[in-house]
Design an enzyme around this catalytic site. Structure first.
Site, PDB file in Angstrom:
ATOM      1  N   SER A 130       0.849  -1.188   0.000  1.00 14.86           N
ATOM      2  CA  SER A 130       0.000   0.000   0.000  1.00 14.86           C
ATOM      3  C   SER A 130       0.885   1.237   0.000  1.00 14.86           C
ATOM      4  CB  SER A 130      -0.896   0.019   1.237  1.00 14.86           C
ATOM      5  OG  SER A 130      -1.583   1.254   1.351  1.00 14.86           O
ATOM      6  N   TYR A 144      -2.082  -0.969  10.326  1.00 14.40           N
ATOM      7  CA  TYR A 144      -2.138  -1.212   8.885  1.00 14.40           C
ATOM      8  C   TYR A 144      -0.883  -0.682   8.202  1.00 14.40           C
ATOM      9  CZ  TYR A 144      -3.860  -1.099   4.079  1.00 14.40           C
ATOM     10  OH  TYR A 144      -4.002  -1.281   2.733  1.00 14.40           O
TER      11      TYR A 144
END
Length: 242
Positions: A130, A144
């Protein structure tokens, strides 16, 4: 004989889009997820319900029926938007779950798959990370972010270790992608979607197919001299926050 791929996170979003793309390219795909099989799964794809956190990777890889593995796509991911936040006050269970799915399950499966990749022709791994693993976020999602930064780092290390054997390992780093995981947030707050679109130079959210196309490229022979690379697919968003 067609090439064989194993794609995790194939119950929806980026994983499912990747399965659809690879199947269209003539790849023999084994798709897996903890979720039920999607009705959008292409005919001929073998779907294996599997919990990457609890299951033995050898059992999942047994679905290859002794065949070598050409491509491994680790697309399974978890983001607990309603519970993740600053490391200063995020519950320990959030860290355990997020790193469990995004990092540890990926590591376990990849380690188990490498002997089969050594026997394959494609010899390519793509891990879905990401942009959050490369840059900070306006509002912290620390579990995350850390998990995805770790995926980037681990992928680079694997690329260096496996490169002499001809096995490539890259990451795709999506930006704001309209997946089933994020779509409810935009439905609850349409202004949030509009804001993200306006902050993206291409003025739209990405689609799972955008990431699937990037994954298919990195897996393919067209990318045969590309390894240890983080391919950012974000409509230009990350260029604004360096």
């Amino acid at each position: 004989m067609s090439l064989t791929a194993l794609v995790t996170g194939a119950g929806g979003g980026i994983g499912l889009a990747t399965v659809v793309r690879l199947a269209a390219d003539g790849v023999d795909v084994i798709a897996t997820d903890v979720k039920p099989q999607s009705p959008e799964l292409p005919a001929g794809v073998r779907y294996v319900p599997f919990d990457l956190l609890k299951g033995d990777p050898a059992v999942l890889l047994g679905n290859l029926d002794g065949r070598p593995l050409d491509y491994l796509v680790n697309a399974a991911g978890l983001a607990l938007f309603d519970r993740d936040g600053s490391v200063l006050d995020t519950d320990e269970a959030v860290w355990t779950a997020t790193l469990g799915v995004n990092l540890h399950a990926l590591r376990h499966l990849t380690v188990a798959a490498v002997p089969l990749l050594r026997q394959g022709r494609g010899r390519s791994i793509v891990n879905v990370a990401s942009t959050a693993g490369l840059r900070g976020m306006d509002s912290p999602l620390d579990a995350y972010q850390v998990s995805k930064a770790a995926v980037v780092s681990l992928s680079q290390s694997l690329a260096l270790q496996l490169g002499p054997e001809g096995i490539r390992c890259n990451t795709v780093c999506p930006g704001a992608i309209l997946t089933p995981m994020i779509e409810p947030l935009y439905q609850e707050n349409p202004d949030r979607r509009t804001n993200m679109e306006q902050r993206t130079p291409l003025r739209r959210l990405g689609l799972p197919e955008d990431i699937a196309n990037a994954i298919a490229f990195l897996l393919s022979e067209q990318a045969s001299f590309i390894t240890a690379t983080d391919l950012v697919v974000d409509g230009g968003w990350i260029a604004q926050i360096r």
